[in-house]
Design a protein around this motif. Sequence first.
Motif, PDB file in Angstrom:
ATOM      1  N   ARG A 139       0.817  -1.207   0.000  1.00  0.00           N
ATOM      2  CA  ARG A 139       0.000   0.000   0.000  1.00  0.00           C
ATOM      3  C   ARG A 139       0.857   1.266   0.000  1.00  0.00           C
ATOM      4  N   GLN A 140       2.005   1.197   0.677  1.00  0.00           N
ATOM      5  CA  GLN A 140       2.912   2.338   0.657  1.00  0.00           C
ATOM      6  C   GLN A 140       3.444   2.581  -0.757  1.00  0.00           C
ATOM      7  N   LYS A 141       3.783   1.474  -1.450  1.00  0.00           N
ATOM      8  CA  LYS A 141       4.249   1.598  -2.836  1.00  0.00           C
ATOM      9  C   LYS A 141       3.144   2.164  -3.717  1.00  0.00           C
ATOM     10  N   SER A 142       1.922   1.654  -3.505  1.00  0.00           N
ATOM     11  CA  SER A 142       0.787   2.147  -4.296  1.00  0.00           C
ATOM     12  C   SER A 142       0.561   3.634  -4.061  1.00  0.00           C
ATOM     13  N   LYS A 143       0.746   4.054  -2.799  1.00  0.00           N
ATOM     14  CA  LYS A 143       0.573   5.466  -2.458  1.00  0.00           C
ATOM     15  C   LYS A 143       1.612   6.322  -3.167  1.00  0.00           C
ATOM     16  N   ILE A 144       2.862   5.850  -3.150  1.00  0.00           N
ATOM     17  CA  ILE A 144       3.949   6.595  -3.793  1.00  0.00           C
ATOM     18  C   ILE A 144       3.710   6.669  -5.297  1.00  0.00           C
ATOM     19  N   ILE A 145       3.319   5.518  -5.889  1.00  0.00           N
ATOM     20  CA  ILE A 145       3.052   5.486  -7.333  1.00  0.00           C
ATOM     21  C   ILE A 145       1.889   6.409  -7.670  1.00  0.00           C
ATOM     22  N   GLY A 146       0.849   6.383  -6.821  1.00  0.00           N
ATOM     23  CA  GLY A 146      -0.302   7.252  -7.042  1.00  0.00           C
ATOM     24  C   GLY A 146       0.082   8.717  -6.999  1.00  0.00           C
ATOM     25  N   GLN A 147       0.907   9.092  -6.005  1.00  0.00           N
ATOM     26  CA  GLN A 147       1.362  10.479  -5.907  1.00  0.00           C
ATOM     27  C   GLN A 147       2.201  10.866  -7.122  1.00  0.00           C
ATOM     28  N   PHE A 148       3.058   9.925  -7.553  1.00  0.00           N
ATOM     29  CA  PHE A 148       3.908  10.184  -8.711  1.00  0.00           C
ATOM     30  C   PHE A 148       3.059  10.408  -9.965  1.00  0.00           C
ATOM     31  N   LYS A 149       2.033   9.544 -10.138  1.00  0.00           N
ATOM     32  CA  LYS A 149       1.164   9.676 -11.311  1.00  0.00           C
ATOM     33  C   LYS A 149       0.395  10.990 -11.289  1.00  0.00           C
ATOM     34  N   ARG A 150      -0.052  11.375 -10.080  1.00  0.00           N
ATOM     35  CA  ARG A 150      -0.788  12.647  -9.974  1.00  0.00           C
ATOM     36  C   ARG A 150       0.113  13.842 -10.284  1.00  0.00           C
ATOM     37  N   ASN A 151       1.387  13.721  -9.877  1.00  0.00           N
ATOM     38  CA  ASN A 151       2.324  14.828 -10.079  1.00  0.00           C
ATOM     39  C   ASN A 151       3.032  14.779 -11.430  1.00  0.00           C
ATOM     40  N   LEU A 152       2.873  13.645 -12.141  1.00  0.00           N
ATOM     41  CA  LEU A 152       3.615  13.459 -13.389  1.00  0.00           C
ATOM     42  C   LEU A 152       3.346  14.548 -14.424  1.00  0.00           C
ATOM     43  N   PRO A 153       2.080  14.952 -14.656  1.00  0.00           N
ATOM     44  CA  PRO A 153       1.857  16.015 -15.651  1.00  0.00           C
ATOM     45  C   PRO A 153       2.608  17.308 -15.330  1.00  0.00           C
ATOM     46  N   LEU A 154       2.617  17.695 -14.049  1.00  0.00           N
ATOM     47  CA  LEU A 154       3.336  18.912 -13.659  1.00  0.00           C
ATOM     48  C   LEU A 154       4.839  18.730 -13.803  1.00  0.00           C
ATOM     49  N   LEU A 155       5.324  17.513 -13.451  1.00  0.00           N
ATOM     50  CA  LEU A 155       6.749  17.226 -13.582  1.00  0.00           C
ATOM     51  C   LEU A 155       7.167  17.274 -15.050  1.00  0.00           C
ATOM     52  N   LYS A 156       6.342  16.667 -15.917  1.00  0.00           N
ATOM     53  CA  LYS A 156       6.648  16.672 -17.348  1.00  0.00           C
ATOM     54  C   LYS A 156       6.700  18.092 -17.887  1.00  0.00           C
ATOM     55  N   GLU A 157       5.712  18.897 -17.486  1.00  0.00           N
ATOM     56  CA  GLU A 157       5.668  20.285 -17.972  1.00  0.00           C
ATOM     57  C   GLU A 157       6.896  21.060 -17.510  1.00  0.00           C
ATOM     58  N   ARG A 158       7.291  20.862 -16.240  1.00  0.00           N
ATOM     59  CA  ARG A 158       8.451  21.588 -15.711  1.00  0.00           C
ATOM     60  C   ARG A 158       9.733  21.186 -16.427  1.00  0.00           C
ATOM     61  N   LEU A 159       9.940  19.864 -16.588  1.00  0.00           N
ATOM     62  CA  LEU A 159      11.161  19.393 -17.224  1.00  0.00           C
ATOM     63  C   LEU A 159      11.199  19.748 -18.708  1.00  0.00           C
ATOM     64  N   PHE A 160      10.029  19.707 -19.349  1.00  0.00           N
ATOM     65  CA  PHE A 160       9.961  20.073 -20.770  1.00  0.00           C
ATOM     66  C   PHE A 160      10.357  21.547 -20.941  1.00  0.00           C
ATOM     67  N   GLN A 161       9.802  22.396 -20.086  1.00  0.00           N
ATOM     68  CA  GLN A 161      10.125  23.822 -20.139  1.00  0.00           C
ATOM     69  C   GLN A 161      11.602  24.052 -19.854  1.00  0.00           C
ATOM     70  N   GLU A 162      12.126  23.310 -18.892  1.00  0.00           N
ATOM     71  CA  GLU A 162      13.550  23.431 -18.541  1.00  0.00           C
ATOM     72  C   GLU A 162      14.426  23.006 -19.712  1.00  0.00           C
ATOM     73  N   MET A 163      14.009  21.955 -20.428  1.00  0.00           N
ATOM     74  CA  MET A 163      14.767  21.466 -21.578  1.00  0.00           C
ATOM     75  C   MET A 163      14.860  22.533 -22.672  1.00  0.00           C
ATOM     76  N   LEU A 164      13.813  23.333 -22.789  1.00  0.00           N
ATOM     77  CA  LEU A 164      13.770  24.346 -23.844  1.00  0.00           C
ATOM     78  C   LEU A 164      14.487  25.635 -23.475  1.00  0.00           C
ATOM     79  N   THR A 165      14.598  25.902 -22.195  1.00  0.00           N
ATOM     80  CA  THR A 165      15.124  27.202 -21.762  1.00  0.00           C
ATOM     81  C   THR A 165      16.469  27.131 -21.046  1.00  0.00           C
ATOM     82  N   GLU A 166      16.926  25.917 -20.717  1.00  0.00           N
ATOM     83  CA  GLU A 166      18.209  25.752 -20.048  1.00  0.00           C
ATOM     84  C   GLU A 166      19.093  24.810 -20.860  1.00  0.00           C
ATOM     85  N   PRO A 167      20.409  24.863 -20.666  1.00  0.00           N
ATOM     86  CA  PRO A 167      21.285  23.901 -21.352  1.00  0.00           C
ATOM     87  C   PRO A 167      20.908  22.467 -20.966  1.00  0.00           C
TER      88      PRO A 167
END
Length: 405
Positions: free
Chosen positions: A128-156
């Motif tokens: 259940r702890q793993k499921s919780k972590i995976i669930g949190q990761f999945k919920r945060n994944l869109p924001l993480l993707k957006e942040r890293l994508f933006q960073e890829m375009l604007t930083e070396p």
Amino acid sequence: MKYGMLIVDDEYLVRQGIRETIDWSTIGVEIVGEAVNGKQGLEAALRLKPDIIFTDIRMPVMDGLQMIEKLLEFDYDGAIIIYSGYQDFEYARKALEFGVVTYLLKPFNNDDLLEKVREALEKLAEKRQKSKIIGQFKRNLPLLKERLFQEMLTEPLTPSLLEELKAIELTPPEQGVIIRGEASDACAEELESALKAMVERILKLLKPYQTIQQVFDESFVIITACIDSEFLCTKIDQLLLMHQSNSNVKFSIQISSVYDNFLALKEAYEETQALSRNALFVAVNTVATSDLKIHPYKQLVKDVMKIISEEYHRKLTVREVAEKIYVSESHLMHEFKENVGKTFNECLTEYRIMKAKEFLLKGSYRVNEVAVMVGYQDVKYFGQVFKEMVGMTPSQFLAENNEKI
């Protein structure tokens, strides 16, 4: 924390012994229900949602393994302990394949049972702890993707950032181009829908190529290994024609020159931003490529183009526009030719024909109505100008694009 346990056995004395001879509260367990066969056990499990199910294998109506299979169809996430005699061990082995079962061999004593329940609870807590972590990761994944994508375009693009991008399956092609699109002239809900639809259409074009994409609030960025700018420009222009036949959302799309390594990604993205800032026409769908000379237009040119975008539908003269911005006709014409490389009338005509194509594709207006809507009272002259700029008459343009749409 208390864990609920369901006992499933067709023998009353067995159920009673499990329930009454062990002080379950010492390990935080509470008996929440009992059932006499797998069918009742399934119903009770779905109703009570116990953390642990303690079940015999051999039972009438529905046996323990059948019950487990049914439970897993309903995504039961608790722990299951099955018990049986030695003769049933091979049959019980099937349950172990489910990966959610602990096996206890008869006869067993209370200590054996308590130990198995403790083990099951430890595994359950870990799962259940793993499921919780995976669930949190999945919920945060869109924001993480957006942040890293933006960073890829604007930083070396450093090795560590590249590793992070690989971890979330956002690795850009080593060589490619950037397609950037901006949407406008609509409410937030319309923009979101139009952006997603446009990205999906472009991605279909790019299916054979390695491609990654990100949709932002009012824009999108696609990075693709397709480096044929002429192909991209032609196809995206066709997509814009299809789009404007049923949407009021306007797109300004830019295509960068080819970048040859990860370090050049930032420069390619900046190039698309410069193309966007350099857009001459407003309030119409446009595609700009790196073939265009990028230089900032003077404020005078921007002011004039704004007037054209607002008043193209009526008779508009150089004198009238010059008076509106408090300059002489000769100065306006000189600045336009110098800064844009076109005359005022050429820009006005180009804008009117762009709007004419948009109105024709709406399917709601006849050719003579569109002519008047974009500032031409003489329909025949409108047809001549349209053919000169588009390479076909308005009727031919409409017929050809209706087939594509």
